[in-house]
Design a protein around this motif. Structure first.
Motif, PDB file in Angstrom:
ATOM      1  N   LYS A 101      -9.678  12.095 -30.974  1.00  0.00           N
ATOM      2  CA  LYS A 101     -10.664  12.093 -32.057  1.00  0.00           C
ATOM      3  C   LYS A 101     -10.542  13.310 -32.957  1.00  0.00           C
ATOM      4  CE  LYS A 101     -12.559   8.245 -30.867  1.00  0.00           C
ATOM      5  NZ  LYS A 101     -12.381   7.054 -31.736  1.00  0.00           N
ATOM      6  N   ARG A 102      -9.563  14.190 -32.659  1.00  0.00           N
ATOM      7  CA  ARG A 102      -9.328  15.408 -33.442  1.00  0.00           C
ATOM      8  C   ARG A 102     -10.553  16.312 -33.483  1.00  0.00           C
ATOM      9  NH1 ARG A 102      -4.536  14.799 -36.669  1.00  0.00           N
ATOM     10  NH2 ARG A 102      -3.684  12.696 -36.405  1.00  0.00           N
ATOM     11  N   VAL A 103     -11.321  16.270 -32.420  1.00  0.00           N
ATOM     12  CA  VAL A 103     -12.455  17.177 -32.276  1.00  0.00           C
ATOM     13  C   VAL A 103     -11.959  18.556 -31.859  1.00  0.00           C
ATOM     14  CG1 VAL A 103     -14.588  17.619 -30.994  1.00  0.00           C
ATOM     15  CG2 VAL A 103     -14.011  15.281 -31.686  1.00  0.00           C
ATOM     16  N   LYS A 104     -10.860  18.575 -31.135  1.00  0.00           N
ATOM     17  CA  LYS A 104     -10.264  19.817 -30.664  1.00  0.00           C
ATOM     18  C   LYS A 104      -8.835  19.901 -31.178  1.00  0.00           C
ATOM     19  CE  LYS A 104      -8.778  22.048 -26.343  1.00  0.00           C
ATOM     20  NZ  LYS A 104      -8.692  21.894 -24.862  1.00  0.00           N
ATOM     21  N   GLU A 105      -8.429  21.081 -31.620  1.00  0.00           N
ATOM     22  CA  GLU A 105      -7.067  21.298 -32.076  1.00  0.00           C
ATOM     23  C   GLU A 105      -6.273  22.043 -31.001  1.00  0.00           C
ATOM     24  OE1 GLU A 105      -5.167  20.423 -34.835  1.00  0.00           O
ATOM     25  OE2 GLU A 105      -6.834  19.003 -35.025  1.00  0.00           O
ATOM     26  N   PRO A 106      -5.032  21.636 -30.772  1.00  0.00           N
ATOM     27  CA  PRO A 106      -4.219  22.316 -29.749  1.00  0.00           C
ATOM     28  C   PRO A 106      -3.683  23.643 -30.255  1.00  0.00           C
ATOM     29  CG  PRO A 106      -2.906  20.673 -30.867  1.00  0.00           C
ATOM     30  CD  PRO A 106      -4.304  20.545 -31.430  1.00  0.00           C
ATOM     31  N   ASP A 107      -3.182  24.445 -29.335  1.00  0.00           N
ATOM     32  CA  ASP A 107      -2.482  25.664 -29.730  1.00  0.00           C
ATOM     33  C   ASP A 107      -1.264  25.285 -30.569  1.00  0.00           C
ATOM     34  OD1 ASP A 107      -4.323  27.072 -28.269  1.00  0.00           O
ATOM     35  OD2 ASP A 107      -3.010  27.356 -26.522  1.00  0.00           O
ATOM     36  N   ALA A 108      -0.841  26.206 -31.422  1.00  0.00           N
ATOM     37  CA  ALA A 108       0.235  25.924 -32.372  1.00  0.00           C
ATOM     38  C   ALA A 108       1.519  25.463 -31.686  1.00  0.00           C
ATOM     39  CB  ALA A 108       0.507  27.169 -33.213  1.00  0.00           C
ATOM     40  N   GLN A 109       1.803  25.978 -30.503  1.00  0.00           N
ATOM     41  CA  GLN A 109       3.064  25.646 -29.826  1.00  0.00           C
ATOM     42  C   GLN A 109       3.133  24.189 -29.382  1.00  0.00           C
ATOM     43  OE1 GLN A 109       3.488  27.439 -25.853  1.00  0.00           O
ATOM     44  NE2 GLN A 109       1.325  28.026 -25.954  1.00  0.00           N
ATOM     45  N   PHE A 110       1.980  23.506 -29.332  1.00  0.00           N
ATOM     46  CA  PHE A 110       1.958  22.120 -28.878  1.00  0.00           C
ATOM     47  C   PHE A 110       1.806  21.120 -30.031  1.00  0.00           C
ATOM     48  CE2 PHE A 110      -0.262  24.570 -25.406  1.00  0.00           C
ATOM     49  CZ  PHE A 110       0.864  24.684 -24.611  1.00  0.00           C
ATOM     50  N   LYS A 111       1.707  21.624 -31.249  1.00  0.00           N
ATOM     51  CA  LYS A 111       1.458  20.758 -32.395  1.00  0.00           C
ATOM     52  C   LYS A 111       2.753  20.298 -33.059  1.00  0.00           C
ATOM     53  CE  LYS A 111      -1.897  21.709 -35.234  1.00  0.00           C
ATOM     54  NZ  LYS A 111      -2.813  22.396 -36.182  1.00  0.00           N
ATOM     55  N   GLY A 112       2.686  19.136 -33.698  1.00  0.00           N
ATOM     56  CA  GLY A 112       3.755  18.667 -34.556  1.00  0.00           C
ATOM     57  C   GLY A 112       4.877  17.944 -33.851  1.00  0.00           C
ATOM     58  N   ASN A 113       5.716  17.308 -34.664  1.00  0.00           N
ATOM     59  CA  ASN A 113       6.906  16.603 -34.193  1.00  0.00           C
ATOM     60  C   ASN A 113       6.563  15.489 -33.211  1.00  0.00           C
ATOM     61  OD1 ASN A 113       9.659  16.164 -34.371  1.00  0.00           O
ATOM     62  ND2 ASN A 113      10.127  17.454 -32.599  1.00  0.00           N
ATOM     63  N   TYR A 114       5.476  14.778 -33.483  1.00  0.00           N
ATOM     64  CA  TYR A 114       5.126  13.588 -32.704  1.00  0.00           C
ATOM     65  C   TYR A 114       4.780  12.469 -33.688  1.00  0.00           C
ATOM     66  CZ  TYR A 114       0.892  16.512 -33.171  1.00  0.00           C
ATOM     67  OH  TYR A 114      -0.082  17.362 -33.628  1.00  0.00           O
ATOM     68  N   PRO A 115       4.996  11.221 -33.276  1.00  0.00           N
ATOM     69  CA  PRO A 115       4.762  10.098 -34.195  1.00  0.00           C
ATOM     70  C   PRO A 115       3.278   9.837 -34.399  1.00  0.00           C
ATOM     71  CG  PRO A 115       5.333   9.275 -32.028  1.00  0.00           C
ATOM     72  CD  PRO A 115       5.491  10.777 -31.968  1.00  0.00           C
TER      73      PRO A 115
END
Length: 245
Positions: A101-115
């Protein structure tokens, strides 16, 4: 007999796209594929998981956290911090929902490069869609069930995706043997893993997280890897060489 075939087909189709698309592609990018094919895999993941569709973005984030913090207090689903598998599933579901639900954002190292496919991800995770799939399953059982005990399989089909994850995360970090010292409690639960399509080679996978072959020794057969090799040969996907290989 029809119900058994339906259950087995649902089990392995759902599991295949969970390991092939969500795990090996969304979380680890073990292969590349054109956008059209990515969308096709995304859609098939939605259809085969049905009422228990797992959002690829949320799955990738949590799985990357799991590798980074394996079997520590920051691991989102280590069995060594819960008294039973149901508590682990509950806590995992809460964390997953926050990312979904995008209520919480992950740390930068876990973000991006996913479909991401906002349409499928939104409606696939919507309660109405989940109930709709559940109704379809129930109607199928009403039409083809020939014994009362077959209905006991229906609740498992409602939660097929999380059920697969629970088996892998619980058994793969508690039971079995280790080929490598990874500094965690990951195990290879069985020497031949057909039931979970290679996912229970957790010790091997944590040693070589970017390798598309979860088997490490000659007798450890990962049933999905040959399928990926054929798809690579047919130019449907392009396997990426793991770092250090």
């Amino acid at each position: 007999m029809i119900i058994i075939i339906f259950f087995i087909a649902h089990w392995f189709l759902s599991l295949f796209f969970q390991t092939f698309y969500l795990h090996r592609y969304a979380a680890h990018k073990m292969y590349s594929t054109p956008k059209f094919t990515e969308r096709l895999f995304h859609f098939l993941t939605f259809v085969t998981q049905g009422s228990s569709f797992l959002n690829p973005r949320a799955y990738a984030i949590m799985h990357r956290e799991h590798h980074a913090y394996s079997d520590t207090e920051k691991d989102p689903h280590s069995p060594h911090f819960f008294t039973d598998v149901f508590q682990m599933m509950y806590r995992t579901a809460i964390s997953f929902r926050l990312y979904e639900k995008r209520v919480k954002e992950p740390d930068a190292q876990f973000k991006g490069n996913y479909p991401e496919w906002r349409l499928i991800d939104y409606y696939g995770s919507h309660i109405i869609t989940r109930i709709g799939f559940g109704v379809l399953y129930a109607l199928f059982y009403a039409q083809f069930a020939t014994a009362w005990w077959q209905w006991l399989l229906l609740p498992l089909q409602f939660i097929m995706g999380p059920l697969h994850g629970a088996i892998v995360n619980w058994c793969g970090h508690k039971y079995g043997y280790s080929n490598f010292d990874n500094g965690d409690k990951s195990k290879n639960t069985t020497p031949f893993d057909f039931l979970m399509l290679g996912e229970l080679f957790q010790n091997n996978h944590h040693k070589r997280p970017n390798s598309p072959n979860f088997g490490a020794r000659w007798f450890e057969i990962d049933p999905v890897y040959p399928v990926m090799k054929v798809m690579h040969w047919m130019h449907i996907i392009r396997l990426r060489k793991p770092a250090g290989a």
